[in-house]
Scaffold this motif. Structure first.
Motif, PDB file in Angstrom:
ATOM      1  N   GLU A  11       0.922  -1.174  -0.179  1.00  0.00           N
ATOM      2  CA  GLU A  11      -0.035   0.050   0.058  1.00  0.00           C
ATOM      3  C   GLU A  11       0.905   1.223   0.156  1.00  0.00           C
ATOM      4  N   ALA A  12       2.006   1.240   0.880  1.00  0.00           N
ATOM      5  CA  ALA A  12       2.922   2.490   0.847  1.00  0.00           C
ATOM      6  C   ALA A  12       3.521   2.981  -0.655  1.00  0.00           C
ATOM      7  N   GLU A  13       3.544   1.766  -1.762  1.00  0.00           N
ATOM      8  CA  GLU A  13       4.063   1.970  -2.861  1.00  0.00           C
ATOM      9  C   GLU A  13       3.089   2.630  -3.930  1.00  0.00           C
ATOM     10  N   ARG A  14       1.936   2.492  -3.433  1.00  0.00           N
ATOM     11  CA  ARG A  14       0.729   2.958  -4.450  1.00  0.00           C
ATOM     12  C   ARG A  14       0.553   4.433  -4.444  1.00  0.00           C
ATOM     13  N   TRP A  15       0.212   4.936  -5.677  1.00  0.00           N
ATOM     14  CA  TRP A  15      -0.138   6.191  -5.916  1.00  0.00           C
ATOM     15  C   TRP A  15      -1.377   6.787  -5.186  1.00  0.00           C
ATOM     16  N   PRO A  16      -1.211   8.098  -4.473  1.00  0.00           N
ATOM     17  CA  PRO A  16      -0.500   9.065  -4.670  1.00  0.00           C
ATOM     18  C   PRO A  16       0.794   8.981  -3.755  1.00  0.00           C
ATOM     19  N   PHE A  17       1.993   9.294  -4.219  1.00  0.00           N
ATOM     20  CA  PHE A  17       3.017   9.117  -3.462  1.00  0.00           C
ATOM     21  C   PHE A  17       3.410  10.725  -2.773  1.00  0.00           C
ATOM     22  N   ALA A  40     -22.867  14.237  -6.397  1.00  0.00           N
ATOM     23  CA  ALA A  40     -23.809  13.030  -6.623  1.00  0.00           C
ATOM     24  C   ALA A  40     -23.193  11.759  -5.547  1.00  0.00           C
ATOM     25  N   VAL A  41     -21.883  11.637  -5.284  1.00  0.00           N
ATOM     26  CA  VAL A  41     -21.147  10.814  -4.428  1.00  0.00           C
ATOM     27  C   VAL A  41     -22.206  10.334  -3.211  1.00  0.00           C
ATOM     28  N   THR A  42     -22.296   9.201  -3.097  1.00  0.00           N
ATOM     29  CA  THR A  42     -22.804   8.774  -1.571  1.00  0.00           C
ATOM     30  C   THR A  42     -22.009   7.745  -0.907  1.00  0.00           C
ATOM     31  N   ILE A  43     -22.426   7.328   0.400  1.00  0.00           N
ATOM     32  CA  ILE A  43     -21.553   6.288   0.952  1.00  0.00           C
ATOM     33  C   ILE A  43     -21.749   5.118   0.036  1.00  0.00           C
ATOM     34  N   SER A  44     -22.859   4.689  -0.374  1.00  0.00           N
ATOM     35  CA  SER A  44     -22.680   3.370  -1.348  1.00  0.00           C
ATOM     36  C   SER A  44     -21.878   3.600  -2.308  1.00  0.00           C
ATOM     37  N   LYS A  45     -21.602   4.556  -2.793  1.00  0.00           N
ATOM     38  CA  LYS A  45     -20.849   4.623  -4.058  1.00  0.00           C
ATOM     39  C   LYS A  45     -19.328   4.588  -3.523  1.00  0.00           C
ATOM     40  N   ILE A  46     -18.787   5.007  -2.520  1.00  0.00           N
ATOM     41  CA  ILE A  46     -17.650   4.951  -1.762  1.00  0.00           C
ATOM     42  C   ILE A  46     -17.565   3.576  -1.803  1.00  0.00           C
ATOM     43  N   ARG A  47     -18.383   2.864  -0.777  1.00  0.00           N
ATOM     44  CA  ARG A  47     -18.266   1.272  -0.847  1.00  0.00           C
ATOM     45  C   ARG A  47     -18.079   0.550  -1.969  1.00  0.00           C
ATOM     46  N   PHE A  48     -18.963   0.904  -2.883  1.00  0.00           N
ATOM     47  CA  PHE A  48     -18.782   0.435  -4.273  1.00  0.00           C
ATOM     48  C   PHE A  48     -17.342   0.491  -4.970  1.00  0.00           C
ATOM     49  N   LEU A  49     -16.729   1.360  -4.928  1.00  0.00           N
ATOM     50  CA  LEU A  49     -15.275   1.726  -5.220  1.00  0.00           C
ATOM     51  C   LEU A  49     -14.282   0.876  -4.480  1.00  0.00           C
ATOM     52  N   GLU A  50     -14.470   0.642  -3.350  1.00  0.00           N
ATOM     53  CA  GLU A  50     -13.776  -0.300  -2.362  1.00  0.00           C
ATOM     54  C   GLU A  50     -13.881  -1.787  -3.037  1.00  0.00           C
ATOM     55  N   ASP A  51     -15.160  -2.025  -3.152  1.00  0.00           N
ATOM     56  CA  ASP A  51     -15.587  -3.538  -4.077  1.00  0.00           C
ATOM     57  C   ASP A  51     -14.737  -3.587  -5.249  1.00  0.00           C
ATOM     58  N   GLN A  52     -14.555  -2.245  -6.036  1.00  0.00           N
ATOM     59  CA  GLN A  52     -13.720  -2.553  -7.145  1.00  0.00           C
ATOM     60  C   GLN A  52     -12.340  -2.452  -7.096  1.00  0.00           C
ATOM     61  N   ILE A  54     -10.449  -0.005  -6.017  1.00  0.00           N
ATOM     62  CA  ILE A  54      -9.952   1.358  -6.235  1.00  0.00           C
ATOM     63  C   ILE A  54      -9.317   1.667  -5.050  1.00  0.00           C
ATOM     64  N   VAL A  55      -9.840   1.557  -4.074  1.00  0.00           N
ATOM     65  CA  VAL A  55      -9.274   2.038  -2.784  1.00  0.00           C
ATOM     66  C   VAL A  55      -9.521   0.724  -1.710  1.00  0.00           C
ATOM     67  N   CYS A  56      -8.714   0.745  -0.529  1.00  0.00           N
ATOM     68  CA  CYS A  56      -8.713  -0.099   0.404  1.00  0.00           C
ATOM     69  C   CYS A  56      -8.275   0.588   1.841  1.00  0.00           C
ATOM     70  N   SER A  68      -7.449   7.806   4.670  1.00  0.00           N
ATOM     71  CA  SER A  68      -6.333   8.618   4.607  1.00  0.00           C
ATOM     72  C   SER A  68      -6.387   9.704   3.332  1.00  0.00           C
ATOM     73  N   GLN A  69      -5.798  10.626   3.472  1.00  0.00           N
ATOM     74  CA  GLN A  69      -5.652  11.495   2.512  1.00  0.00           C
ATOM     75  C   GLN A  69      -5.412  10.977   1.046  1.00  0.00           C
ATOM     76  N   ALA A  70      -4.489   9.938   1.369  1.00  0.00           N
ATOM     77  CA  ALA A  70      -4.199   9.340  -0.065  1.00  0.00           C
ATOM     78  C   ALA A  70      -5.474   8.425  -0.681  1.00  0.00           C
ATOM     79  N   ASP A  71      -6.268   7.795   0.374  1.00  0.00           N
ATOM     80  CA  ASP A  71      -7.479   7.027  -0.082  1.00  0.00           C
ATOM     81  C   ASP A  71      -8.168   8.037  -0.896  1.00  0.00           C
ATOM     82  N   ILE A  72      -8.475   9.276  -0.197  1.00  0.00           N
ATOM     83  CA  ILE A  72      -9.469  10.280  -0.875  1.00  0.00           C
ATOM     84  C   ILE A  72      -8.716  10.753  -2.122  1.00  0.00           C
TER      85      ILE A  72
END
Length: 250
Positions: A11-17, A40-52, A54-56, A68-72
């Protein structure tokens, strides 16, 4: 499956550096930051992006997600790519992998989440590119960017900057150029896209002027969501028509 398993690096090597990775935000706080740029973003959309993948986000011992700010920043990248370029999530993950690997020519979003006196804030200006930056990001000659602008395939805003989504347009033009398609041949595609945008605008207009009030945050969010859905349908229809046409000629 861990982030290292999914992406082949820590995770530490992932963008954004160079962006803080300490999880300090709840999912509600993350939503508030993102909604400044993506109403238009929702909590469900954020969870969906985790499922995809995109972010962990980090999980507390109680199981709550913290960001974290990197997650955002990764979430911003994905949301902007879907909004501006209508990219499928697989393609967005591919772009993020390129960023993770430090590949050249991949544009990063311009806005950053920052902390001032302990308070979270975020810039809301979308990333805009000069002709030179657009050419570099797309792997093209600046002369091609100028030509595409002159024939009306792409365009700048009032500040003579190009939207970040234009990078995908120029990349597609480069791919077509390998088959002998020239910039002037693409005017009809631009005109067809503009007509579709006019249809999207007509469909969205009643929602945008709903009794909650023109320009209100709620009506804008609903209008944006509807416009995105309709544009996606147009894109799928266009692809289906092209595939059907190809089946007739080969």
């Amino acid at each position: 499956m861990t982030v290292a398993d999914a992406h082949g690096h820590d995770e530490a090597e992932r963008w954004p550096f160079g962006v803080p990775r300490t999880p300090t935000m709840s999912i509600g706080s993350a939503l508030s930051v993102l909604q400044q740029e993506f109403p238009a973003v929702t909590i469900s959309k954020i969870r969906f992006l985790e499922d995809q993948d995109i972010v962990c986000p980090h999980r507390t011992p109680s199981g709550y997600r913290t960001y974290s700010q990197a997650d955002i920043e990764r979430l911003r990248f994905a949301l902007a790519a879907q909004r501006d370029s209508y990219l499928p999530w697989a393609k967005i993950r591919e772009r993020l992998d390129e960023l993770d690997n430090g590949s050249a020519g991949v544009p990063a979003p311009g806005a950053r989440v920052v902390t001032e006196d302990g308070e979270l804030s975020a810039t809301v200006t979308r990333s805009r590119l000069t002709a030179a930056q657009l050419a570099e990001a797309a792997g093209a000659e600046e002369a091609l960017v100028v030509e595409l602008t002159e024939v009306g395939v792409i365009g700048t805003d009032a500040g003579s900057k190009y939207p970040a989504g234009t990078v995908e347009v120029v990349r597609a033009v480069l791919e077509l150029a390998e088959h002998g398609v020239q910039a002037r041949h693409l005017r009809a595609l631009r005109s067809a896209a503009d007509r579709q945008i006019d249809l999207v605008e007509a469909i969205v207009a009643p929602v945008r002027s709903h009794r909650s009030g023109p320009g209100s945050a709620g009506s804008r969010a609903r209008a944006h969501s509807l416009a995105t859905d309709v544009a996606d349908s147009f894109a799928r229809l266009h692809s289906a028509l092209l595939r059907t046409g190809v089946d007739r000629i080969v």
